[in-house]
Scaffold this motif. Structure first.
Motif: not given
Lengths: 504, 341
Positions: A236, A240, A243-244, A250, A252, A254, A263-264
């Motif tokens: 999920e 996202e 899509k970003e 860029v 993230d 997170t 996870i980051d």
């Protein structure tokens, strides 16, 4: 006459739309514009369709049907759900019935007419099955419309000058590429190709695998229940992030407390493009192949249009721009096929031509080659009378001779295949015709006629010795079809026909 | 359409327009509030995190574990700090009122249209006087203007009058259609804004809580272990782990400001395909088939004005009981009905 709607009956999801008051609007199905093409039968006899059925896919897969479109036209396929037997046609009927009920609820009037879209490569039996499902759902099926044609209509390309359009359709699980010619509002699908195992999910998976490598998640953890829940969260988040990246350089990812870690990760557009490059190459290779099949070059393409949610990726737009040219992309790429079908439905159901949104004629291409089995240079072969990408309705004819003296019968088997080597799996049916027994070879004609709904009729007739049609064929290699028609009409020859049982 | 129907359609657009104006004004308030509150939640999260010191004098293993919890919370704070970036600026439709035809404008148009068609300047002056007198009667004004024409025409001008009368009704109809298009555009705008609003809360706001909820669940297991070893150090650790509730509470209040509520079905409840999404099945012979064994993720509900039932924005993710023996007895099949099977 009530409103006519357009339906995109998809493998994973379906959508519907209506054209009214001069514009197209998506029809909400349970409040959403897209409905999962899933049916689930509960033990108490309740049948669920759409989102609620999809929810049961995980806990009750044995009584839930998904992706049944892949089996449309396969009469051997039967599902048994909660003790009930269902064919792919029954499954499609349930989905279409749900759409009909929801459309009527939203529009406040009965909806009886529909245009249903199908992939351009659908075979005649798949087309027949789809039409039957529509009729069982209570629709008068005005037309089965190919998905790329529907998309082109929705993009308004019928209103422009004559052109050649490439439709690049990348959905969640499949990729289709088509070339259409539009001349004077006349649509003609000239070539189709695709990859049924390539879609947006593969792009997501590339990122998922990358992240899993970054955080070193073991296979055993991935396979555990906790790992499975973590995987769901990661997918999920990845979706996202993807899509970003369609609007930003860029993204993230997170996620605290996942896979027993945190996870980051920062994902740049360059890194993403690099990851998905092999997948994009598969699509651009298909673009080249379809151009070649259509006998065109990229300079012949006037417009490229994008269809399917996965075409929102910038990488797709860039790859298409680099390979062919800057594509058109609509805001609602998920619903665009249903929108085109809705315009077509309004066009076909308008009582007067002036009231139709656009006058459209659609001509489609034959998705597969059809041939008759015969000896060519003493080798049992398939002689193609209708070739892949011929225009529908399509027709083809050949002449042949009996093989032995005093032969009394000739079998004319029909194959649907590209190769000339007969493949029994591609055998569709046959016509057996009696011929006069004589020492000299007897000439016969064979005619294939394939209509827009994909129904193939094979007709054959014994020809009189020394008929001019035989001489002409010997000289040119072409059957003089008008002359053959005259001979049939004037009853000089007697024709025996068979409608091929293509459901075998 | 009859004259009455045409007038009614035009008047209906006026009522609908007022409702739309109110709706857009309400959205503007909502968006302003969101922007303020987003700022507030980001600052609150940061302040809470900045004040989040680990208890002193812990043993190394406990300190590492607690630091790991704090690292997880830092990511939730980081996600919250990105909310403003994820909220797309709204392009408010500023000129929609200019395109909308008011009753006053319609009267002027009818008058201008009449003057254009009439060769009797005196009649036009009368019409103008009549319009001025009626300017306060907003909705009945255009109807009166059309009505007046119908009754004042003389028989020997029937042909011209017919043309004028028809033209006026057509004019009203044309303006009603223009208004309907403006209203359609505004409806598209508010629908798209609502979609953006829901999507923002579902995809950006609630995942912050999801992260905190996962941390809280992880901590709950740790807490139960710590409680078994009754000592003072553990009490301080357990107290520190309360931080999850404070962060979750802060975010829940933020959601509630905008009429969103978390939906958490009870464990043991019967699976409901309308509001739950199963992401796992477990065997549990203490429970019945299709009972909810565990809530993995909250759902999200939006309480809607004038509606009793809230709208489900996101289903709750759950693990459901499915006991193997019964499954086999029920179906006798081995393969799911998915593609490729």
């Amino acid at each position: 006459m009530g409103l006519a709607i357009g339906i995109d009956l998809g493998t994973s999801t379906s959508a519907a739309a209506v054209y009214r008051r001069g514009k197209v609007e998506s029809l909400p199905i349970e409040g959403k514009k897209i409905m999962p093409s899933v049916i689930s039968c509960k033990p108490d006899g309740t049948t669920l369709i759409g989102h609620s059925a999809k929810s049961r896919l995980y806990i009750d897969p044995l009584n839930t049907i998904s992706s049944s479109k892949r089996h449309m036209g396969d009469e051997g396929k039967t599902y048994t759900v909660s003790g009930r037997s269902m064919t792919p046609v029954d499954a499609a009927k349930e989905i279409l019935s749900k759409i009909k009920a929801e459309a009527e609820k939203y529009l406040g009037e009965s909806v009886n007419d529909a245009v249903i879209t199908i992939p351009a490569y659908f075979t005649s039996e798949q087309r027949e099955a789809t039409k039957k499902a529509g009729e069982l759902a209570g629709f008068r099926v005005l037309r089965l419309l190919s998905e790329p044609t529907a998309a082109a209509i929705a993009y308004g390309l019928d209103k422009e000058k004559d052109q050649t359009i490439m439709v690049y359709d990348l959905g969640g699980g499949t990729f289709d590429i088509s070339i259409l010619k539009v001349e004077h509002n006349h649509f003609d699908v000239v070539a189709v190709d695709g990859d049924s195992l390539l879609g947006g999910d593969d792009f997501d998976n590339k990122i998922v695998q990358y992240i899993l490598r970054q955080v070193s998640v073991s296979q055993s953890l991935q396979g555990s229940q906790e790992g499975s829940i973590s995987m769901q969260r990661l997918k999920e988040a990845v979706e996202e992030a993807k899509k970003e990246l369609s609007v930003s350089d860029v993204a993230d990812i997170t996620i605290p407390d996942i896979f027993n870690t945190h996870i980051d990760e920062e994902l740049t557009i360059d890194k993403f493009n690099q990851m998905v490059e092999p997948l994009l190459k598969k699509t651009t290779d298909k673009m080249k192949e379809v151009l070649q099949a259509a006998g065109l070059t990229k300079r012949d393409i006037s417009r490229v249009i994008l269809v399917g949610g996965s075409t929102r990726m910038r990488a797709v737009r860039e790859a298409v721009t680099k390979e062919i040219k800057q594509p058109f992309i609509a805001d609602n790429v998920d619903e665009i096929v249903a929108h085109g079908a809705a315009i077509m439905a309004a066009n076909l159901s308008a009582p007067e031509k002036d009231m139709a949104p656009v006058p459209i004629e659609v001509q489609e291409a034959v998705p597969h080659s059809f041939g008759v089995g015969m000896f060519l240079n003493d080798v049992w072969s398939v002689k193609h009378l209708i070739s892949r990408n011929d225009k529908l309705p399509a027709m083809g004819s050949t002449l042949g001779l009996t093989r032995y003296p005093y032969q009394t019968e000739v079998d004319l088997p029909v194959y649907r295949q590209e190769s000339i080597v007969p493949d029994e799996e591609s055998f569709l049916g046959k016509l057996t015709i009696s011929v006069r027994a004589q020492k000299e070879p007897v000439a016969l004609s064979s005619i294939f006629e394939l209509d827009e709904n994909g129904i193939l009729v094979l007709s054959s007739s014994e020809l009189p010795d020394y008929s001019p049609i035989i001489r002409q064929y010997a000289d040119t290699g072409e059957v003089n079809i008008p002359l053959l028609r005259d001979m049939i009409d004037s009853k000089q020859i007697q024709v025996k026909s068979v409608k091929i049982d293509t459901t075998k | 359409m009859t004259k009455e129907e045409v007038m009614q359609a035009f008047e209906q657009t006026q009522n609908s327009f007022k409702q739309k104006e109110q709706e857009i004004a309400s959205w503007k308030n909502q968006v302003n509030l969101l922007e303020q509150k987003m700022d507030g939640i980001v600052n609150a999260f940061q302040a809470m995190y900045d004040g989040l010191d680990l208890p002193a004098d812990l043993d190394e293993e406990t300190e590492n574990q607690l630091q790991n919890r704090k690292d997880g919370i830092r990511l939730s704070v980081k996600s919250a700090s990105r909310l403003e970036r994820k909220w797309k600026d709204i392009q408010w439709p500023e000129d929609f009122a200019e395109n909308f035809v008011t009753p006053e404008e319609l009267v002027n148009e009818i008058k201008a249209n009449k003057e254009q068609h009439s060769d009797k300047p005196k009649n036009s002056e009368q019409a103008e006087t009549s319009t001025e007198q009626k300017q306060d009667e907003i909705n009945t004004e255009p109807a009166a203007e059309v009505e007046k024409e119908e009754t004042s025409e003389q028989k020997n001008q029937a042909g011209l009058a017919e043309t004028e009368r028809k033209s006026d009704i057509e004019l009203v109809q044309e303006k009603a259609e223009i208004n309907e298009k403006v209203l359609d555009g505004l409806t598209d705008f508010t629908n798209s804004l609502q979609k953006q609003f829901y999507s923002f809360f579902e995809k950006a706001v609630v995942p912050v809580i999801d992260g905190l909820y996962s941390g809280k669940k992880f901590s709950a297991e740790w807490i139960s272990q710590l409680q078994e070893q009754n000592n003072e150090e553990n009490e301080r650790v357990i107290e520190w782990l309360d931080v999850y509730d404070r962060f979750i509470q802060e975010m829940t209040e933020f959601l509630e400001t905008f009429n969103f509520h978390l939906y958490e079905p009870e464990e043991g409840a019967l699976f409901d395909e309308e509001t739950m999404e199963p992401i796992g099945v477990v065997e549990n012979h203490e429970m019945e088939d299709e009972q909810v064994a565990e809530i993995v993720r909250f759902g999200l509900l939006s309480k809607q004005r004038d509606k009793e039932e809230p709208l489900l924005i996101r289903p709750a993710q759950v693990i459901v009981v499915k006991n193997r023996e019964e499954q086999q007895e029920d179906t006798g099949e081995e393969q799911p009905n998915e593609s490729g099977q």
